[in-house]
Scaffold this motif. Sequence first.
Motif, PDB file in Angstrom:
ATOM      1  N   ALA A   1       0.856  -1.189   0.000  1.00  0.00           N
ATOM      2  CA  ALA A   1       0.000   0.000   0.000  1.00  0.00           C
ATOM      3  C   ALA A   1       0.889   1.236   0.000  1.00  0.00           C
ATOM      4  N   LEU A   2       0.315   2.334  -0.478  1.00  0.00           N
ATOM      5  CA  LEU A   2       0.942   3.643  -0.321  1.00  0.00           C
ATOM      6  C   LEU A   2       0.082   4.449   0.639  1.00  0.00           C
ATOM      7  N   VAL A   3       0.736   5.191   1.510  1.00  0.00           N
ATOM      8  CA  VAL A   3      -0.007   6.014   2.466  1.00  0.00           C
ATOM      9  C   VAL A   3       0.534   7.437   2.444  1.00  0.00           C
ATOM     10  N   ARG A   4      -0.332   8.379   2.839  1.00  0.00           N
ATOM     11  CA  ARG A   4       0.045   9.788   2.934  1.00  0.00           C
ATOM     12  C   ARG A   4      -0.041  10.189   4.408  1.00  0.00           C
ATOM     13  N   PRO A   5       1.101  10.379   5.064  1.00  0.00           N
ATOM     14  CA  PRO A   5       1.069  10.716   6.491  1.00  0.00           C
ATOM     15  C   PRO A   5       0.268  11.991   6.761  1.00  0.00           C
ATOM     16  N   LEU A   6      -0.573  11.933   7.801  1.00  0.00           N
ATOM     17  CA  LEU A   6      -1.415  13.073   8.185  1.00  0.00           C
ATOM     18  C   LEU A   6      -0.908  13.727   9.460  1.00  0.00           C
ATOM     19  N   SER A   7      -0.478  12.896  10.398  1.00  0.00           N
ATOM     20  CA  SER A   7      -0.051  13.375  11.701  1.00  0.00           C
ATOM     21  C   SER A   7       1.174  12.562  12.101  1.00  0.00           C
ATOM     22  N   VAL A   8       2.271  13.246  12.405  1.00  0.00           N
ATOM     23  CA  VAL A   8       3.542  12.579  12.712  1.00  0.00           C
ATOM     24  C   VAL A   8       3.990  13.009  14.107  1.00  0.00           C
ATOM     25  N   ALA A   9       4.441  12.040  14.904  1.00  0.00           N
ATOM     26  CA  ALA A   9       4.945  12.367  16.246  1.00  0.00           C
ATOM     27  C   ALA A   9       6.440  12.106  16.312  1.00  0.00           C
ATOM     28  N   THR A  10       7.122  12.857  17.172  1.00  0.00           N
ATOM     29  CA  THR A  10       8.517  12.530  17.459  1.00  0.00           C
ATOM     30  C   THR A  10       8.536  11.439  18.524  1.00  0.00           C
ATOM     31  N   CYS A  11       9.460  10.514  18.354  1.00  0.00           N
ATOM     32  CA  CYS A  11       9.681   9.434  19.309  1.00  0.00           C
ATOM     33  C   CYS A  11      10.709   9.917  20.336  1.00  0.00           C
ATOM     34  N   ASP A  12      10.745   9.282  21.501  1.00  0.00           N
ATOM     35  CA  ASP A  12      11.745   9.661  22.506  1.00  0.00           C
ATOM     36  C   ASP A  12      13.166   9.550  21.947  1.00  0.00           C
ATOM     37  N   LEU A  13      13.385   8.578  21.078  1.00  0.00           N
ATOM     38  CA  LEU A  13      14.714   8.419  20.479  1.00  0.00           C
ATOM     39  C   LEU A  13      15.020   9.579  19.524  1.00  0.00           C
ATOM     40  N   ASP A  14      13.990  10.088  18.835  1.00  0.00           N
ATOM     41  CA  ASP A  14      14.206  11.229  17.936  1.00  0.00           C
ATOM     42  C   ASP A  14      14.823  12.409  18.681  1.00  0.00           C
ATOM     43  N   LYS A  15      14.325  12.630  19.897  1.00  0.00           N
ATOM     44  CA  LYS A  15      14.835  13.771  20.664  1.00  0.00           C
ATOM     45  C   LYS A  15      16.330  13.602  20.933  1.00  0.00           C
ATOM     46  N   LEU A  16      16.730  12.370  21.261  1.00  0.00           N
ATOM     47  CA  LEU A  16      18.154  12.116  21.510  1.00  0.00           C
ATOM     48  C   LEU A  16      18.970  12.320  20.234  1.00  0.00           C
ATOM     49  N   LEU A  17      18.433  11.865  19.092  1.00  0.00           N
ATOM     50  CA  LEU A  17      19.139  12.027  17.823  1.00  0.00           C
ATOM     51  C   LEU A  17      19.301  13.511  17.483  1.00  0.00           C
ATOM     52  N   VAL A  18      18.210  14.269  17.641  1.00  0.00           N
ATOM     53  CA  VAL A  18      18.239  15.688  17.280  1.00  0.00           C
ATOM     54  C   VAL A  18      19.205  16.458  18.172  1.00  0.00           C
ATOM     55  N   ARG A  19      19.373  15.994  19.404  1.00  0.00           N
ATOM     56  CA  ARG A  19      20.291  16.682  20.327  1.00  0.00           C
ATOM     57  C   ARG A  19      21.713  16.138  20.262  1.00  0.00           C
TER      58      ARG A  19
END
Length: 336
Positions: free
Chosen positions: A28-46
């Motif tokens: 399937a193909l999907v079009r994201p509507l609402s995206v959340a940051t994961c706790d790991l994302d915060k560590l990556l971004v920092r």
Amino acid sequence: MQQLNFVEPGTLEWREAPEPRLQGAGEALVRPLSVATCDLDKLLVRGLAPTDEPFPFGHECVAEVTDVGDAVTSVEPGDVVSVPFQISCGECDRCRRGHTGNCERVERMAMYGLPMGTNYGGFLGDAARVPFADAMLVPVPDGVEPSAVASLSDNIPDAWRTVGPQLAERPGSPVLISASGATIALYATSIALALGAGRVDVVGGSSWLRRQAEELGATLLDEQFPKRLGPYPITVDASGDPAGLACALRSTEPDGICTSIGIYFTETTPVPLLEMYTKGVRFHTGRVHARPAMPEILELVRDKRFHPQRVTAETAAWDDAADAIAGHRAKLVISR
Ligand SMILES: [Zn+2]
Ligand SMILES: [Zn+2]
């Protein structure tokens, strides 16, 4: 299409990426509507989690189905679905056992939007390809806001697995959670109380997290991790801190259950193994297997017993995602 990429700590950038296409009848193909940051994302971004290359970012989302292959039977274009962050076939031995994070039919750690394993693309783009649509996609029931369950792809089931099966086995038990700034501790607090935990005690945690946990119904214990508390039949380490892990393990009652969602990036981490041995502790560490728990969690949300939107700290518009993610401090939800 434009896709948001992590470039380096503190910097994200929209870059041109090829439009995904269906590559098989079960996709399937999907079009994201609402995206959340994961706790790991915060560590990556920092810059607090190891990564050395740019990658397409975002691995928690609710999306609209836009196209399906001929063999897909469970969803159709227009359906709103949660997309688990791990790619899984649903049919191999491991998937049948519920271990969808270790599916045998895909590369090790095949996931969306993360720089480890094989990256199937990020959710901050106009389309994502879902290789096993029937096995992976979970329809979001009417009446449940996509933004409320954007983290159902990963962090919410990660919290559920620390208390859900444990409370089913030991109904009404008190729960101890060792916390830091990770929002999984907050989801775990809410889910445990929704499932009838006698009490949820939180030890450690940032001042923001402690305030939130208290609002969600937790009882706050020490800000620093003491050697031992309790004992508790069910303990959770969501701290990512060796002192928080040791506290959770020492606070687990004889033959109790301790689950750690913490990621320890060092080669070795001390654990009080002698005390664990003499008491008998069932300790589990490992990546979540997100997919199997998702329908059960959605029922809790639909029945208004669990309100994941109360954990969301920040929201942003789609076009502001790069700056919003670069500066986010806790659970951020980006919606179109
Ligand atoms: Zn994640
Ligand atoms: Zn599989």
